[in-house]
Structures are given as structure tokens and as C-alpha cells.
Design a protein around this motif. Structure first.
Motif, short mmCIF file in Angstrom:
data_model
loop_
_atom_site.label_atom_id
_atom_site.label_comp_id
_atom_site.label_asym_id
_atom_site.label_seq_id
_atom_site.Cartn_x
_atom_site.Cartn_y
_atom_site.Cartn_z
N PHE A 1 -2.50 -1.46 -3.44
CA PHE A 1 -3.60 0.50 -3.07
C PHE A 1 -2.68 1.30 -3.23
N THR B 1 -11.65 3.14 -6.45
CA THR B 1 -12.34 2.73 -5.86
C THR B 1 -13.54 3.10 -4.73
N VAL C 1 -6.67 2.02 -7.39
CA VAL C 1 -6.09 0.40 -7.42
C VAL C 1 -5.55 0.02 -8.98
N ARG D 1 -8.95 6.38 -2.36
CA ARG D 1 -8.40 4.24 -2.95
C ARG D 1 -8.17 4.22 -4.17
N ALA E 1 0.92 -1.26 0.08
CA ALA E 1 -0.39 -0.56 -0.09
C ALA E 1 1.27 1.33 -0.15
#
Length: 140
Positions: free
Chosen positions: A86, A117, A131, A129, A58
Motif C-alpha cells: 500500500f 481506501t 492500494v 491510503r 509500503a
């Protein structure tokens, strides 16, 4: 006691779990130390910076209006990111100095090959977030 319970929710909301390697970018004097501490407690280690050679699970990017080109910054983050990793882009909440509109984040993410997302609020920060899209060979 309430503050401690709230703090424990930061890493949970961000999806940070024990053993994850978390990269932190964009740290400045205005970043939220409670969020940072909770992430390190949950992951079980210190966050790494942009100089890391590790694959990261992350990435946490503190971002403010005027920090530069967000798309360029995101493209640099994708390199060390694990396939299922992510990115959280944290910006000051609406109405605060440095606020970045969600549409700007989504546009920069698309340019960098990322997909937005979800969005959350963490204290005085808003989180988006991002991805990497799943490729056909990786789908099950």
C-alpha cells in the motif's frame, strides 16, 4: 510520556509492522521526523529510497502542492510495490502551505491504477491510503 505514546500510534495508524520494507519518497525539511522515526522503529529497519531494488510492502510519499504530477509519481511507486502493498500519500493538513485537496489525490490514484481506501491525520499531515485493486486471480 504522552508524546511518546502518541508517537507509537503513527506506525500503527499507517499499518506498519515489524519486518516490512517501507519506501520513503518526497522527503524534505518539512517532513515529520517523529513519524519517520516511529515507522523505522516499528518496521525494525531504515526506510529505503526511490533507488531501491527491493520489493516494498509500503510506500510513504510526502507530497505538497507544486511538487509535480502526482499521478506520474504514483505510477512510478507501483513498480516496486508488493501485490498486497500500500501507499500512503502524506500532505500538509488543510489550511497549511502545500495543502493538496483529497479529490486531487483520489483522481491521481485512479489514473495510476490505485484505489483510495482511507484517510487519517498524523500531526500536521493528512494521510491517504492507496492500494492496488485486487485482480480476480488474486481474490479468495
Amino acid at each position: 510520556m504522552v508524546a511518546a505514546a502518541d508517537a507509537q500510534n503513527f506506525a500503527q495508524k499507517l499499518g506498519i509492522t515489524h519486518g516490512m520494507v517501507v519506501q520513503e519518497l518526497g522527503w524534505d525539511e518539512d517532513t515529520d521526523d517523529e513519524i519517520r522515526a516511529d515507522i523505522e522503529d516499528a518496521s525494525g529497519g531504515e526506510m529505503v529510497d526511490e533507488e531501491t531494488d527491493e520489493v516494498v510492502d509500503a510506500a510513504l510519499l510526502w507530497w505538497r502542492e507544486g511538487d509535480g504530477d502526482l499521478a506520474d509519481e504514483l505510477m512510478g511507486i507501483v513498480g516496486p510495490l508488493a501485490d498486497d502493498g500500500f501507499v500512503w500519500v502524506l500532505t500538509p493538513k488543510t489550511g497549511n502551505p502545500g495543502y493538496v485537496d483529497q479529490s486531487e489525490i483520489a483522481e491521481a490514484a485512479e489514473t495510476a491504477g490505485l484505489t483510495s481506501t482511507s484517510a487519517i491525520t498524523l500531526g500536521h499531515w493528512s494521510g491517504s491510503r492507496l492500494v492496488q485493486p485486487k485482480t480476480p486471480s488474486k481474490q479468495r
